[in-house]
Write a protein that holds these residues in place. Structure first.
Motif, mmCIF file in Angstrom:
data_model
loop_
_atom_site.group_PDB
_atom_site.id
_atom_site.type_symbol
_atom_site.label_atom_id
_atom_site.label_comp_id
_atom_site.label_asym_id
_atom_site.label_seq_id
_atom_site.Cartn_x
_atom_site.Cartn_y
_atom_site.Cartn_z
ATOM 1 N N ASN A 128 0.832 -1.205 0.000
ATOM 2 C CA ASN A 128 0.000 0.000 0.000
ATOM 3 C C ASN A 128 0.870 1.260 0.000
ATOM 4 O OD1 ASN A 128 -2.603 1.322 0.137
ATOM 5 N ND2 ASN A 128 -2.090 1.802 2.265
ATOM 6 N N PHE A 129 1.900 1.257 0.824
ATOM 7 C CA PHE A 129 2.829 2.378 0.880
ATOM 8 C C PHE A 129 3.528 2.544 -0.464
ATOM 9 C CE2 PHE A 129 7.044 4.126 1.423
ATOM 10 C CZ PHE A 129 6.832 5.246 2.212
ATOM 11 N N GLN A 130 4.037 1.446 -1.026
ATOM 12 C CA GLN A 130 4.723 1.501 -2.322
ATOM 13 C C GLN A 130 3.824 2.114 -3.390
ATOM 14 O OE1 GLN A 130 5.713 -2.580 -3.168
ATOM 15 N NE2 GLN A 130 7.442 -2.621 -1.748
ATOM 16 N N HIS A 131 2.590 1.676 -3.405
ATOM 17 C CA HIS A 131 1.633 2.153 -4.408
ATOM 18 C C HIS A 131 1.358 3.652 -4.228
ATOM 19 C CE1 HIS A 131 -1.425 1.401 -7.449
ATOM 20 N NE2 HIS A 131 -2.198 2.235 -6.782
ATOM 21 N N ASN A 132 1.107 4.081 -2.994
ATOM 22 C CA ASN A 132 0.806 5.490 -2.736
ATOM 23 C C ASN A 132 1.987 6.410 -3.045
ATOM 24 O OD1 ASN A 132 -1.850 4.995 -1.996
ATOM 25 N ND2 ASN A 132 -1.327 4.740 0.161
ATOM 26 N N ILE A 133 3.175 6.013 -2.665
ATOM 27 C CA ILE A 133 4.372 6.806 -2.967
ATOM 28 C C ILE A 133 4.569 6.871 -4.482
ATOM 29 C CG2 ILE A 133 6.911 6.796 -2.856
ATOM 30 C CD1 ILE A 133 5.634 7.878 -0.324
ATOM 31 N N SER A 134 4.325 5.766 -5.160
ATOM 32 C CA SER A 134 4.457 5.744 -6.617
ATOM 33 C C SER A 134 3.483 6.710 -7.270
ATOM 34 C CB SER A 134 4.231 4.322 -7.148
ATOM 35 O OG SER A 134 5.241 3.468 -6.675
ATOM 36 N N LEU A 135 2.257 6.751 -6.773
ATOM 37 C CA LEU A 135 1.282 7.712 -7.298
ATOM 38 C C LEU A 135 1.754 9.145 -7.069
ATOM 39 C CD1 LEU A 135 -2.086 6.051 -6.236
ATOM 40 C CD2 LEU A 135 -1.169 6.260 -8.564
ATOM 41 N N ASP A 136 2.328 9.415 -5.901
ATOM 42 C CA ASP A 136 2.855 10.754 -5.603
ATOM 43 C C ASP A 136 3.963 11.132 -6.587
ATOM 44 O OD1 ASP A 136 1.150 10.933 -3.425
ATOM 45 O OD2 ASP A 136 2.722 10.545 -1.931
ATOM 46 N N ILE A 137 4.864 10.197 -6.853
ATOM 47 C CA ILE A 137 5.984 10.459 -7.761
ATOM 48 C C ILE A 137 5.475 10.706 -9.174
ATOM 49 C CG2 ILE A 137 7.983 9.362 -8.874
ATOM 50 C CD1 ILE A 137 8.534 8.066 -6.105
ATOM 51 N N ILE A 138 4.560 9.876 -9.636
ATOM 52 C CA ILE A 138 3.991 10.037 -10.983
ATOM 53 C C ILE A 138 3.331 11.412 -11.105
ATOM 54 C CG2 ILE A 138 2.200 9.225 -12.564
ATOM 55 C CD1 ILE A 138 2.822 6.361 -11.418
ATOM 56 N N LYS A 139 2.544 11.772 -10.116
ATOM 57 C CA LYS A 139 1.854 13.066 -10.139
ATOM 58 C C LYS A 139 2.858 14.215 -10.153
ATOM 59 C CE LYS A 139 -1.454 15.855 -7.584
ATOM 60 N NZ LYS A 139 -2.261 15.971 -6.380
ATOM 61 N N TYR A 140 3.859 14.142 -9.310
ATOM 62 C CA TYR A 140 4.864 15.201 -9.208
ATOM 63 C C TYR A 140 5.611 15.375 -10.532
ATOM 64 C CZ TYR A 140 9.082 17.669 -7.734
ATOM 65 O OH TYR A 140 10.120 18.559 -7.635
ATOM 66 N N ILE A 141 6.097 14.288 -11.089
ATOM 67 C CA ILE A 141 6.871 14.368 -12.328
ATOM 68 C C ILE A 141 5.990 14.830 -13.488
ATOM 69 C CG2 ILE A 141 8.153 13.018 -14.038
ATOM 70 C CD1 ILE A 141 9.291 11.393 -11.667
ATOM 71 N N GLU A 146 3.312 16.708 -13.327
ATOM 72 C CA GLU A 146 3.023 18.137 -13.137
ATOM 73 C C GLU A 146 4.200 18.995 -13.571
ATOM 74 O OE1 GLU A 146 0.339 20.052 -12.161
ATOM 75 O OE2 GLU A 146 -0.793 18.200 -12.446
ATOM 76 N N LEU A 147 5.406 18.578 -13.225
ATOM 77 C CA LEU A 147 6.591 19.328 -13.641
ATOM 78 C C LEU A 147 6.709 19.369 -15.160
ATOM 79 C CD1 LEU A 147 9.360 18.218 -11.133
ATOM 80 C CD2 LEU A 147 8.309 20.454 -11.330
ATOM 81 N N GLU A 148 6.510 18.230 -15.794
ATOM 82 C CA GLU A 148 6.600 18.175 -17.251
ATOM 83 C C GLU A 148 5.520 19.030 -17.902
ATOM 84 O OE1 GLU A 148 6.564 14.042 -18.272
ATOM 85 O OE2 GLU A 148 8.636 13.753 -17.615
ATOM 86 N N LYS A 149 4.333 19.010 -17.337
ATOM 87 C CA LYS A 149 3.228 19.826 -17.858
ATOM 88 C C LYS A 149 3.564 21.306 -17.747
ATOM 89 C CE LYS A 149 -1.287 20.851 -16.317
ATOM 90 N NZ LYS A 149 -2.429 20.443 -15.521
ATOM 91 N N ASN A 150 4.113 21.715 -16.613
ATOM 92 C CA ASN A 150 4.476 23.116 -16.416
ATOM 93 C C ASN A 150 5.598 23.552 -17.364
ATOM 94 O OD1 ASN A 150 2.576 23.427 -14.395
ATOM 95 N ND2 ASN A 150 4.037 23.001 -12.760
ATOM 96 N N ILE A 151 6.544 22.655 -17.614
ATOM 97 C CA ILE A 151 7.645 22.957 -18.537
ATOM 98 C C ILE A 151 7.099 23.158 -19.951
ATOM 99 C CG2 ILE A 151 9.689 22.000 -19.665
ATOM 100 C CD1 ILE A 151 10.358 20.735 -16.902
ATOM 101 N N ARG A 152 6.166 22.306 -20.371
ATOM 102 C CA ARG A 152 5.580 22.421 -21.715
ATOM 103 C C ARG A 152 4.778 23.695 -21.869
ATOM 104 N NH1 ARG A 152 4.511 16.587 -21.263
ATOM 105 N NH2 ARG A 152 2.593 17.222 -20.234
ATOM 106 N N ASN A 153 4.161 24.159 -20.792
ATOM 107 C CA ASN A 153 3.322 25.358 -20.858
ATOM 108 C C ASN A 153 4.118 26.645 -20.764
ATOM 109 O OD1 ASN A 153 0.969 23.894 -21.168
ATOM 110 N ND2 ASN A 153 0.590 23.775 -18.963
ATOM 111 N N ASP A 154 5.395 26.565 -20.416
ATOM 112 C CA ASP A 154 6.235 27.789 -20.319
ATOM 113 C C ASP A 154 6.703 28.254 -21.662
ATOM 114 O OD1 ASP A 154 5.893 27.944 -17.635
ATOM 115 O OD2 ASP A 154 7.826 27.063 -17.130
#
Length: 103
Positions: free
Chosen positions: A80-93, A95-103
């Motif tokens: 459960n922890f592995q899955h939740n942390i993985s979701l956090d990492i996917i979301k974070y990365i 979001e960063l890529e989305k923000n870079i594309r929009n700049d």
């Protein structure tokens, strides 16, 4: 065929793939996050200088003992922890890529 420990869950596998392909600054942030959250969750990992890396991690850790440490914490955590942390990492990365594309 033997699978890596994280290949059994597609979310965890995808998060690690994104992490491996990330820029160093993003990777460091995510690795620190994994270690901090794992410690907060009570996951224990004592890294000793003489620890033996298995061949799967050897190629990924040649240049990053920090990566190895974070993956060991993640590996020792419950699913459960592995899955939740993985979701956090996917979301974070993503979001960063989305923000870079929009700049």
């Amino acid at each position: 065929m033997n699978k890596r420990w994280y290949d059994f869950d597609p979310t965890i596998s995808y998060a690690i793939k994104l992490l491996e392909q990330s820029e160093d600054k993003i990777k460091k942030y995510c690795l620190d996050y994994i270690i901090e959250q794992a410690k907060n969750d009570g996951v224990e990992f004592e890294d000793d200088v003489n620890s033996k890396f298995d061949f799967i991690w050897q190629r990924q850790t040649d240049n990053s003992s920090h990566f190895f440490e974070a993956m060991e914490y993640l590996k020792r955590a419950n699913l459960n922890f592995q899955h939740n942390i993985s979701l956090d990492i996917i979301k974070y990365i993503n979001e960063l890529e989305k923000n870079i594309r929009n700049d």
